[in-house]
Design an enzyme around this catalytic site. Sequence first.
Site, PDB file in Angstrom:
ATOM      1  N   HIS A  26      13.087  44.165 -64.119  1.00 14.94           N
ATOM      2  CA  HIS A  26      12.369  45.119 -63.658  1.00 14.94           C
ATOM      3  C   HIS A  26      11.242  45.610 -64.791  1.00 14.94           C
ATOM      4  O   HIS A  26      11.569  45.726 -65.761  1.00 14.94           O
ATOM      5  CB  HIS A  26      13.176  46.323 -63.039  1.00 14.94           C
ATOM      6  CG  HIS A  26      12.306  47.521 -62.940  1.00 14.94           C
ATOM      7  ND1 HIS A  26      12.538  48.690 -63.699  1.00 14.94           N
ATOM      8  CD2 HIS A  26      11.171  47.963 -61.940  1.00 14.94           C
ATOM      9  CE1 HIS A  26      11.417  49.731 -63.093  1.00 14.94           C
ATOM     10  NE2 HIS A  26      10.960  49.268 -62.057  1.00 14.94           N
ATOM     11  N   HIS A 105       2.725  49.652 -67.511  1.00 12.92           N
ATOM     12  CA  HIS A 105       3.742  50.727 -67.353  1.00 12.92           C
ATOM     13  C   HIS A 105       3.796  51.897 -68.351  1.00 12.92           C
ATOM     14  O   HIS A 105       4.200  51.840 -69.111  1.00 12.92           O
ATOM     15  CB  HIS A 105       5.109  50.062 -67.184  1.00 12.92           C
ATOM     16  CG  HIS A 105       6.254  50.888 -66.551  1.00 12.92           C
ATOM     17  ND1 HIS A 105       7.300  51.481 -67.419  1.00 12.92           N
ATOM     18  CD2 HIS A 105       6.202  51.782 -65.548  1.00 12.92           C
ATOM     19  CE1 HIS A 105       7.954  52.243 -66.330  1.00 12.92           C
ATOM     20  NE2 HIS A 105       7.239  52.462 -65.217  1.00 12.92           N
TER      21      HIS A 105
END
Length: 307
Positions: A26, A105
């Site tokens: 992920h 991110h």
Amino acid sequence: METWMSQLPSALWDTPLYHLAIPGSHNAITYCLDMNDRSPVDLTQPDMLQKLDKYMKPFIRPFVYKWAITQEVTIKHQLDCGVRYFDLRIAHRPNDSSTDLYFYHGVYTTVTVEIVLMEIRQWLDAHPKEVVILSFSHFLGLNQELHTLLLASIRSIFSSKLCPKMEVLTLRNLWALGYQVIVSYEHSIVSGHSDLWPHIPYWWANKCKAEALIEAFEHRKQHGRPGGFFVTGINLTEDLKYICTHPTESLKDLVMSTYPTLLSWVSEQTPGSKLDSLNIIAGDFITESRFVPTVVRLNEKLLKHSF
């Protein structure tokens, strides 16, 4: 785990890849987030965080990094450890006059998309019987020109290893044809390209407690799995309340404390075609635990069910 696909029993060589248990990463490229204070937080972050980062950067940035990093080891290390699905979130930095693309991110990475794809290619050259699934998504700040350049780069780097959409997606067939890379591209552009696979559904529970995440997935399993590839993301999601009430912790602390419970649940799952079966299982800090071996070992259950 470095060559687990090539070492699978021959009885599984004709099993469709979407019926195998495959370990995934992920937010795979967060091991190289830009720690330079001049690098902006990504534009998907709440306005409040962007304002706080602008005026209180020395105080805010350590919190951003602690909760934005989901993987600590390089793409090569992840491949060596057996990861075969990669969640790749693509972005173009704001106010960047170049066509360079990055991952993001919370903040952007220092390493470009092209460099990471080249590293994957080099690894695949040395491991001709391993197959990877690259899921490109989000595309923050990309216009049509940048999409075109990204697709040209993907095709140039992977060349004949790129697997087109096809019916018989088994290891035996992929090995015979020399295909090693399945590219999922979460964009409407995918329909006009035979070498791009559509978006792979990602089951995301949006929970910060292992028990709540497991409950959400058990409920979802009752409605049946999708027909092709799909991901069950056992990645936990912290909210602002959790972060504020755990100021000394990090995402890694949260993940590692819950992995025993989560991996116990994973070990009880079964891959295959049944309605309640799983396929790709993705997590955070996937090399820090028994995550990969636990997922790969699930494929042994397919052997038992075939007799």
